[in-house]
Scaffold this motif. Structure first.
Motif, PDB file in Angstrom:
ATOM      1  N   SER A  93     -19.956 -23.146  -1.953  1.00  0.00           N
ATOM      2  CA  SER A  93     -19.060 -22.062  -1.560  1.00  0.00           C
ATOM      3  C   SER A  93     -19.398 -20.762  -2.284  1.00  0.00           C
ATOM      4  O   SER A  93     -19.296 -19.683  -1.702  1.00  0.00           O
ATOM      5  CB  SER A  93     -17.626 -22.475  -1.847  1.00  0.00           C
ATOM      6  OG  SER A  93     -16.744 -21.463  -1.495  1.00  0.00           O
ATOM      7  N   CYS A  94     -19.812 -20.856  -3.534  1.00  0.00           N
ATOM      8  CA  CYS A  94     -20.169 -19.661  -4.309  1.00  0.00           C
ATOM      9  C   CYS A  94     -21.495 -19.061  -3.847  1.00  0.00           C
ATOM     10  O   CYS A  94     -21.648 -17.844  -3.818  1.00  0.00           O
ATOM     11  CB  CYS A  94     -20.273 -19.996  -5.793  1.00  0.00           C
ATOM     12  SG  CYS A  94     -18.708 -20.276  -6.603  1.00  0.00           S
ATOM     13  N   ILE A  95     -22.446 -19.891  -3.496  1.00  0.00           N
ATOM     14  CA  ILE A  95     -23.795 -19.413  -3.168  1.00  0.00           C
ATOM     15  C   ILE A  95     -23.912 -18.994  -1.711  1.00  0.00           C
ATOM     16  O   ILE A  95     -24.438 -17.926  -1.405  1.00  0.00           O
ATOM     17  CB  ILE A  95     -24.850 -20.488  -3.504  1.00  0.00           C
ATOM     18  CG1 ILE A  95     -24.855 -20.745  -5.012  1.00  0.00           C
ATOM     19  CG2 ILE A  95     -26.227 -20.048  -3.022  1.00  0.00           C
ATOM     20  CD1 ILE A  95     -25.768 -21.873  -5.447  1.00  0.00           C
ATOM     21  N   TRP A  96     -23.436 -19.831  -0.820  1.00  0.00           N
ATOM     22  CA  TRP A  96     -23.567 -19.560   0.607  1.00  0.00           C
ATOM     23  C   TRP A  96     -22.218 -19.109   1.151  1.00  0.00           C
ATOM     24  O   TRP A  96     -21.213 -19.814   1.023  1.00  0.00           O
ATOM     25  CB  TRP A  96     -24.060 -20.794   1.351  1.00  0.00           C
ATOM     26  CG  TRP A  96     -25.486 -21.095   1.047  1.00  0.00           C
ATOM     27  CD1 TRP A  96     -26.584 -20.519   1.608  1.00  0.00           C
ATOM     28  CD2 TRP A  96     -25.987 -22.050   0.103  1.00  0.00           C
ATOM     29  NE1 TRP A  96     -27.735 -21.048   1.071  1.00  0.00           N
ATOM     30  CE2 TRP A  96     -27.396 -21.999   0.146  1.00  0.00           C
ATOM     31  CE3 TRP A  96     -25.386 -22.942  -0.783  1.00  0.00           C
ATOM     32  CZ2 TRP A  96     -28.210 -22.788  -0.650  1.00  0.00           C
ATOM     33  CZ3 TRP A  96     -26.190 -23.736  -1.581  1.00  0.00           C
ATOM     34  CH2 TRP A  96     -27.582 -23.651  -1.511  1.00  0.00           C
ATOM     35  N   ASP A  97     -22.187 -17.944   1.754  1.00  0.00           N
ATOM     36  CA  ASP A  97     -20.947 -17.409   2.302  1.00  0.00           C
ATOM     37  C   ASP A  97     -20.299 -18.385   3.272  1.00  0.00           C
ATOM     38  O   ASP A  97     -20.958 -18.951   4.136  1.00  0.00           O
ATOM     39  CB  ASP A  97     -21.214 -16.075   3.014  1.00  0.00           C
ATOM     40  CG  ASP A  97     -21.625 -14.987   2.033  1.00  0.00           C
ATOM     41  OD1 ASP A  97     -21.167 -15.049   0.877  1.00  0.00           O
ATOM     42  OD2 ASP A  97     -22.393 -14.100   2.426  1.00  0.00           O
ATOM     43  N   LYS A  98     -19.003 -18.564   3.115  1.00  0.00           N
ATOM     44  CA  LYS A  98     -18.192 -19.440   3.962  1.00  0.00           C
ATOM     45  C   LYS A  98     -18.726 -20.863   4.025  1.00  0.00           C
ATOM     46  O   LYS A  98     -18.509 -21.585   4.972  1.00  0.00           O
ATOM     47  CB  LYS A  98     -18.085 -18.856   5.368  1.00  0.00           C
ATOM     48  CG  LYS A  98     -17.407 -17.503   5.378  1.00  0.00           C
ATOM     49  CD  LYS A  98     -17.353 -16.928   6.749  1.00  0.00           C
ATOM     50  CE  LYS A  98     -16.767 -15.531   6.658  1.00  0.00           C
ATOM     51  NZ  LYS A  98     -16.900 -14.781   7.863  1.00  0.00           N
ATOM     52  N   GLY A  99     -19.465 -21.271   2.993  1.00  0.00           N
ATOM     53  CA  GLY A  99     -19.957 -22.646   2.928  1.00  0.00           C
ATOM     54  C   GLY A  99     -20.970 -23.000   3.996  1.00  0.00           C
ATOM     55  O   GLY A  99     -21.177 -24.164   4.277  1.00  0.00           O
ATOM     56  N   ASN A 100     -21.594 -21.984   4.609  1.00  0.00           N
ATOM     57  CA  ASN A 100     -22.598 -22.247   5.650  1.00  0.00           C
ATOM     58  C   ASN A 100     -23.893 -22.732   5.012  1.00  0.00           C
ATOM     59  O   ASN A 100     -24.838 -21.982   4.846  1.00  0.00           O
ATOM     60  CB  ASN A 100     -22.864 -20.987   6.487  1.00  0.00           C
ATOM     61  CG  ASN A 100     -21.671 -20.618   7.327  1.00  0.00           C
ATOM     62  OD1 ASN A 100     -20.889 -21.481   7.700  1.00  0.00           O
ATOM     63  ND2 ASN A 100     -21.532 -19.350   7.623  1.00  0.00           N
ATOM     64  N   CYS A 101     -23.907 -23.973   4.657  1.00  0.00           N
ATOM     65  CA  CYS A 101     -25.058 -24.558   3.980  1.00  0.00           C
ATOM     66  C   CYS A 101     -25.232 -25.981   4.462  1.00  0.00           C
ATOM     67  O   CYS A 101     -24.276 -26.739   4.556  1.00  0.00           O
ATOM     68  CB  CYS A 101     -24.821 -24.546   2.473  1.00  0.00           C
ATOM     69  SG  CYS A 101     -25.936 -25.588   1.537  1.00  0.00           S
ATOM     70  N   LYS A 102     -26.457 -26.306   4.738  1.00  0.00           N
ATOM     71  CA  LYS A 102     -26.749 -27.699   5.060  1.00  0.00           C
ATOM     72  C   LYS A 102     -26.955 -28.439   3.748  1.00  0.00           C
ATOM     73  O   LYS A 102     -27.399 -27.856   2.753  1.00  0.00           O
ATOM     74  CB  LYS A 102     -28.010 -27.785   5.912  1.00  0.00           C
ATOM     75  CG  LYS A 102     -27.857 -27.120   7.256  1.00  0.00           C
ATOM     76  CD  LYS A 102     -29.144 -27.206   8.023  1.00  0.00           C
ATOM     77  CE  LYS A 102     -28.971 -26.497   9.361  1.00  0.00           C
ATOM     78  NZ  LYS A 102     -30.218 -26.337  10.071  1.00  0.00           N
ATOM     79  N   LYS A 103     -26.639 -29.716   3.739  1.00  0.00           N
ATOM     80  CA  LYS A 103     -26.791 -30.519   2.535  1.00  0.00           C
ATOM     81  C   LYS A 103     -28.211 -30.414   1.999  1.00  0.00           C
ATOM     82  O   LYS A 103     -28.438 -30.348   0.797  1.00  0.00           O
ATOM     83  CB  LYS A 103     -26.441 -31.982   2.836  1.00  0.00           C
ATOM     84  CG  LYS A 103     -26.540 -32.882   1.639  1.00  0.00           C
ATOM     85  CD  LYS A 103     -26.218 -34.310   1.981  1.00  0.00           C
ATOM     86  CE  LYS A 103     -26.408 -35.181   0.763  1.00  0.00           C
ATOM     87  NZ  LYS A 103     -26.337 -36.581   1.057  1.00  0.00           N
TER      88      LYS A 103
END
Length: 126
Positions: free
Chosen positions: A57-67
């Motif tokens: 959540s801190c690194i990728w805006d709105k938690g748009n991150c794949k595992k």
């Protein structure tokens, strides 16, 4: 969650200094130039943000991150730090939770002169 992590450009803790995108040990013996996301990862860890979802959540805006992106960031950061002379287990994974900085690996312990360990040798030293 700490959304303002991206605004920090300098952070110092007990053994590390993060100055913009440069990670330096306080004794200035080791230094690494970090990518933007590696910097954010280390900012999180230095601020004791260790839980995986919070880091994402801190690194990728709105938690748009794949595992896979998270895992790849951890792997690449470990590799970079190891190549730069940091201990290979500076970032420790806690399964199903997240990661943390192994501060013990960074603190240098003063060497004790072994002659002082044997009290009977003290008179010969002085």
């Amino acid at each position: 969650m700490n959304k303002n992590i991206k605004e920090i450009s300098y952070l110092e803790d007990s053994s590390l200094i993060l100055d913009n995108n440069k990670l330096i040990t306080k004794d200035e013996r080791k230094e690494a130039i970090l990518s933007k996301n590696q910097k954010y990862l280390l900012l999180c860890l230095m601020k004791k943000i260790n839980e995986k979802n919070e880091i994402i959540s801190c690194i990728w805006d709105k938690g748009n991150c794949k595992k896979n992106s998270y895992n790849q960031l951890i792997y690449q950061t470990r590799e970079l730090l190891t190549r730069s002379g940091f201990p290979p287990n500076i970032i420790i994974t806690i399964p199903r939770y997240g990661v943390y900085l192994n501060q013990e690996m960074l603190t240098t312990k003063p060497k004790i002169d072994e002659r002082f360990l044997n009290v009977s040798n003290l008179h010969t030293l002085f």
